[in-house]
Design a protein around this motif. Structure first.
Motif, PDB file in Angstrom:
ATOM      1  N   VAL A   1      38.718  55.904 -30.609  1.00 24.99           N
ATOM      2  CA  VAL A   1      39.506  57.089 -30.319  1.00 24.99           C
ATOM      3  C   VAL A   1      38.716  58.244 -30.932  1.00 24.99           C
ATOM      4  O   VAL A   1      38.743  58.453 -32.143  1.00 24.99           O
ATOM      5  CB  VAL A   1      40.927  56.993 -30.923  1.00 24.99           C
ATOM      6  N   ILE A   2      38.006  58.968 -30.108  1.00 26.63           N
ATOM      7  CA  ILE A   2      37.085  60.011 -30.584  1.00 26.63           C
ATOM      8  C   ILE A   2      37.849  61.312 -30.805  1.00 26.63           C
ATOM      9  O   ILE A   2      38.580  61.770 -29.934  1.00 26.63           O
ATOM     10  CB  ILE A   2      35.934  60.211 -29.578  1.00 26.63           C
ATOM     11  N   ASP A   3      37.665  61.894 -32.007  1.00 27.95           N
ATOM     12  CA  ASP A   3      38.334  63.157 -32.316  1.00 27.95           C
ATOM     13  C   ASP A   3      37.362  64.240 -32.782  1.00 27.95           C
ATOM     14  O   ASP A   3      37.761  65.366 -33.020  1.00 27.95           O
ATOM     15  CB  ASP A   3      39.433  62.951 -33.354  1.00 27.95           C
ATOM     16  N   GLU A   4      36.100  63.894 -32.910  1.00 23.70           N
ATOM     17  CA  GLU A   4      35.124  64.883 -33.364  1.00 23.70           C
ATOM     18  C   GLU A   4      33.736  64.453 -32.909  1.00 23.70           C
ATOM     19  O   GLU A   4      33.445  63.268 -32.820  1.00 23.70           O
ATOM     20  CB  GLU A   4      35.147  64.992 -34.891  1.00 23.70           C
ATOM     21  N   ALA A   5      32.903  65.428 -32.613  1.00 21.36           N
ATOM     22  CA  ALA A   5      31.514  65.163 -32.281  1.00 21.36           C
ATOM     23  C   ALA A   5      30.659  66.189 -33.015  1.00 21.36           C
ATOM     24  O   ALA A   5      31.070  67.330 -33.189  1.00 21.36           O
ATOM     25  CB  ALA A   5      31.275  65.274 -30.775  1.00 21.36           C
ATOM     26  N   GLU A   6      29.500  65.772 -33.461  1.00 19.65           N
ATOM     27  CA  GLU A   6      28.579  66.698 -34.120  1.00 19.65           C
ATOM     28  C   GLU A   6      27.362  66.882 -33.232  1.00 19.65           C
ATOM     29  O   GLU A   6      26.674  65.922 -32.910  1.00 19.65           O
ATOM     30  CB  GLU A   6      28.145  66.151 -35.481  1.00 19.65           C
ATOM     31  N   VAL A   7      27.146  68.115 -32.840  1.00 20.35           N
ATOM     32  CA  VAL A   7      25.972  68.469 -32.060  1.00 20.35           C
ATOM     33  C   VAL A   7      25.193  69.459 -32.903  1.00 20.35           C
ATOM     34  O   VAL A   7      25.757  70.435 -33.401  1.00 20.35           O
ATOM     35  CB  VAL A   7      26.355  69.097 -30.699  1.00 20.35           C
ATOM     36  N   VAL A   8      23.911  69.200 -33.086  1.00 23.98           N
ATOM     37  CA  VAL A   8      23.070  70.116 -33.851  1.00 23.98           C
ATOM     38  C   VAL A   8      21.930  70.557 -32.942  1.00 23.98           C
ATOM     39  O   VAL A   8      21.189  69.735 -32.406  1.00 23.98           O
ATOM     40  CB  VAL A   8      22.497  69.448 -35.124  1.00 23.98           C
ATOM     41  N   TYR A   9      21.820  71.848 -32.750  1.00 21.46           N
ATOM     42  CA  TYR A   9      20.711  72.425 -32.001  1.00 21.46           C
ATOM     43  C   TYR A   9      19.650  72.837 -33.008  1.00 21.46           C
ATOM     44  O   TYR A   9      19.970  73.371 -34.068  1.00 21.46           O
ATOM     45  CB  TYR A   9      21.175  73.662 -31.221  1.00 21.46           C
ATOM     46  N   TRP A  10      18.400  72.590 -32.698  1.00 27.31           N
ATOM     47  CA  TRP A  10      17.295  72.919 -33.593  1.00 27.31           C
ATOM     48  C   TRP A  10      16.374  73.931 -32.928  1.00 27.31           C
ATOM     49  O   TRP A  10      16.162  73.889 -31.720  1.00 27.31           O
ATOM     50  CB  TRP A  10      16.485  71.664 -33.927  1.00 27.31           C
ATOM     51  N   GLY A  11      15.805  74.826 -33.715  1.00 23.73           N
ATOM     52  CA  GLY A  11      14.852  75.808 -33.214  1.00 23.73           C
ATOM     53  C   GLY A  11      14.466  76.743 -34.332  1.00 23.73           C
ATOM     54  O   GLY A  11      14.656  76.438 -35.506  1.00 23.73           O
ATOM     55  N   ASP A  12      13.922  77.881 -33.979  1.00 24.18           N
ATOM     56  CA  ASP A  12      13.582  78.912 -34.954  1.00 24.18           C
ATOM     57  C   ASP A  12      14.559  80.065 -34.807  1.00 24.18           C
ATOM     58  O   ASP A  12      14.848  80.499 -33.685  1.00 24.18           O
ATOM     59  CB  ASP A  12      12.157  79.431 -34.745  1.00 24.18           C
ATOM     60  N   CYS A  13      15.063  80.560 -35.936  1.00 20.29           N
ATOM     61  CA  CYS A  13      15.939  81.730 -35.918  1.00 20.29           C
ATOM     62  C   CYS A  13      15.118  82.937 -35.463  1.00 20.29           C
ATOM     63  O   CYS A  13      13.881  82.873 -35.434  1.00 20.29           O
ATOM     64  CB  CYS A  13      16.551  81.959 -37.297  1.00 20.29           C
ATOM     65  N   PRO A  14      15.759  84.037 -35.098  1.00 20.65           N
ATOM     66  CA  PRO A  14      15.003  85.207 -34.624  1.00 20.65           C
ATOM     67  C   PRO A  14      13.934  85.701 -35.609  1.00 20.65           C
ATOM     68  O   PRO A  14      12.825  86.040 -35.202  1.00 20.65           O
ATOM     69  CB  PRO A  14      16.083  86.260 -34.402  1.00 20.65           C
ATOM     70  N   ASP A  15      14.250  85.720 -36.919  1.00 21.54           N
ATOM     71  CA  ASP A  15      13.271  86.201 -37.903  1.00 21.54           C
ATOM     72  C   ASP A  15      12.056  85.279 -37.960  1.00 21.54           C
ATOM     73  O   ASP A  15      10.917  85.742 -37.974  1.00 21.54           O
ATOM     74  CB  ASP A  15      13.898  86.314 -39.292  1.00 21.54           C
ATOM     75  N   CYS A  16      12.304  83.961 -38.017  1.00 16.79           N
ATOM     76  CA  CYS A  16      11.191  83.006 -38.091  1.00 16.79           C
ATOM     77  C   CYS A  16      10.412  82.983 -36.791  1.00 16.79           C
ATOM     78  O   CYS A  16       9.184  82.866 -36.797  1.00 16.79           O
ATOM     79  CB  CYS A  16      11.702  81.612 -38.442  1.00 16.79           C
ATOM     80  N   ALA A  17      11.097  83.103 -35.659  1.00 13.72           N
ATOM     81  CA  ALA A  17      10.409  83.121 -34.364  1.00 13.72           C
ATOM     82  C   ALA A  17       9.470  84.322 -34.287  1.00 13.72           C
ATOM     83  O   ALA A  17       8.338  84.213 -33.808  1.00 13.72           O
ATOM     84  CB  ALA A  17      11.417  83.140 -33.225  1.00 13.72           C
ATOM     85  N   ALA A  18       9.924  85.471 -34.800  1.00 14.74           N
ATOM     86  CA  ALA A  18       9.079  86.666 -34.787  1.00 14.74           C
ATOM     87  C   ALA A  18       7.872  86.495 -35.707  1.00 14.74           C
ATOM     88  O   ALA A  18       6.756  86.868 -35.357  1.00 14.74           O
ATOM     89  CB  ALA A  18       9.891  87.896 -35.203  1.00 14.74           C
ATOM     90  N   ARG A  19       8.098  85.885 -36.879  1.00 13.61           N
ATOM     91  CA  ARG A  19       6.998  85.646 -37.819  1.00 13.61           C
ATOM     92  C   ARG A  19       5.998  84.635 -37.276  1.00 13.61           C
ATOM     93  O   ARG A  19       4.813  84.719 -37.551  1.00 13.61           O
ATOM     94  CB  ARG A  19       7.532  85.145 -39.157  1.00 13.61           C
ATOM     95  N   ASN A  20       6.494  83.651 -36.528  1.00 19.42           N
ATOM     96  CA  ASN A  20       5.643  82.566 -36.044  1.00 19.42           C
ATOM     97  C   ASN A  20       5.055  82.808 -34.667  1.00 19.42           C
ATOM     98  O   ASN A  20       4.306  81.975 -34.163  1.00 19.42           O
ATOM     99  CB  ASN A  20       6.439  81.251 -36.011  1.00 19.42           C
ATOM    100  N   SER A  21       5.403  83.945 -34.031  1.00 22.71           N
ATOM    101  CA  SER A  21       4.902  84.186 -32.682  1.00 22.71           C
ATOM    102  C   SER A  21       3.412  84.548 -32.726  1.00 22.71           C
ATOM    103  O   SER A  21       2.924  85.132 -33.696  1.00 22.71           O
ATOM    104  CB  SER A  21       5.691  85.312 -32.017  1.00 22.71           C
ATOM    105  N   PRO A  22       2.687  84.178 -31.687  1.00 25.89           N
ATOM    106  CA  PRO A  22       1.241  84.469 -31.649  1.00 25.89           C
ATOM    107  C   PRO A  22       0.936  85.962 -31.771  1.00 25.89           C
ATOM    108  O   PRO A  22      -0.081  86.337 -32.321  1.00 25.89           O
ATOM    109  CB  PRO A  22       0.794  83.944 -30.280  1.00 25.89           C
ATOM    110  N   THR A  23       1.828  86.814 -31.295  1.00 30.00           N
ATOM    111  CA  THR A  23       1.565  88.248 -31.361  1.00 30.00           C
ATOM    112  C   THR A  23       1.708  88.796 -32.776  1.00 30.00           C
ATOM    113  O   THR A  23       1.143  89.826 -33.098  1.00 30.00           O
ATOM    114  CB  THR A  23       2.519  89.040 -30.435  1.00 30.00           C
TER     115      THR A  23
END
Length: 147
Positions: free
Chosen positions: A120-142
């Motif tokens: 009897v399922i009452d909860e599910a955990e979904v975790v999305y992974w990626g880079d936050c906007p600040d880290c994405a900007a720091r890690n972008s090639p530009t």
């Protein structure tokens, strides 16, 4: 806000104590924080509160369903006061920041498993992974080579 927290505690048959009220207020104001951060913030209001008391409060509040303990794979346990809505999380791979994500379908389709194996399922955990906007900007090639 204390009357709301007091009512929440009484509704789950927990005594109203200053440490419990302080932890609930801290998690309302600072979602997704770890135990040490909870302790530090609670001690700003209650300097004499012990480490063990905060651990005990976190356990009691989690067991009562007033707060939620989340622990993304590879990370430390975090706590939040948003409960009961089966929301999910997005986690930055670079800095570890966590944000809430509501169900994109407008309901909780993740509670309908392709095969529930009789659970009897009452909860599910979904975790999305990626880079936050600040880290994405720091890690972008530009951004690399710009001084």
């Amino acid at each position: 806000m204390a009357p709301i927290f007091e009512a929440q505690l009484r509704a789950v048959s927990l005594r109203v104590t200053r440490p419990r009220l302080a932890v609930l207020a801290t998690l309302r104001d600072h979602p997704h924080i770890d135990t040490e951060t909870v302790l530090a913030l609670v001690r700003e209001e209650l300097p004499a509160v012990s480490h063990q008391a905060v651990y005990d409060v976190l356990r009691a509040l989690t067991d009562a369903g007033l707060i939620r303990r989340i622990q993304p794979p590879g990370g430390i346990a975090r706590y939040e006061s948003r409960v009961g809505d089966n929301h999910h999380h997005v986690v930055c791979r670079s800095c570890g920041v966590i944000a809430d994500v509501d169900c994109a379908a407008g309901h909780a389709p993740c509670l309908t498993a392709s095969d529930d194996h009789g659970f009897v399922i009452d909860e599910a955990e979904v975790v999305y992974w990626g880079d936050c906007p600040d880290c994405a900007a720091r890690n972008s090639p530009t951004s690399e080579g710009i001084s």
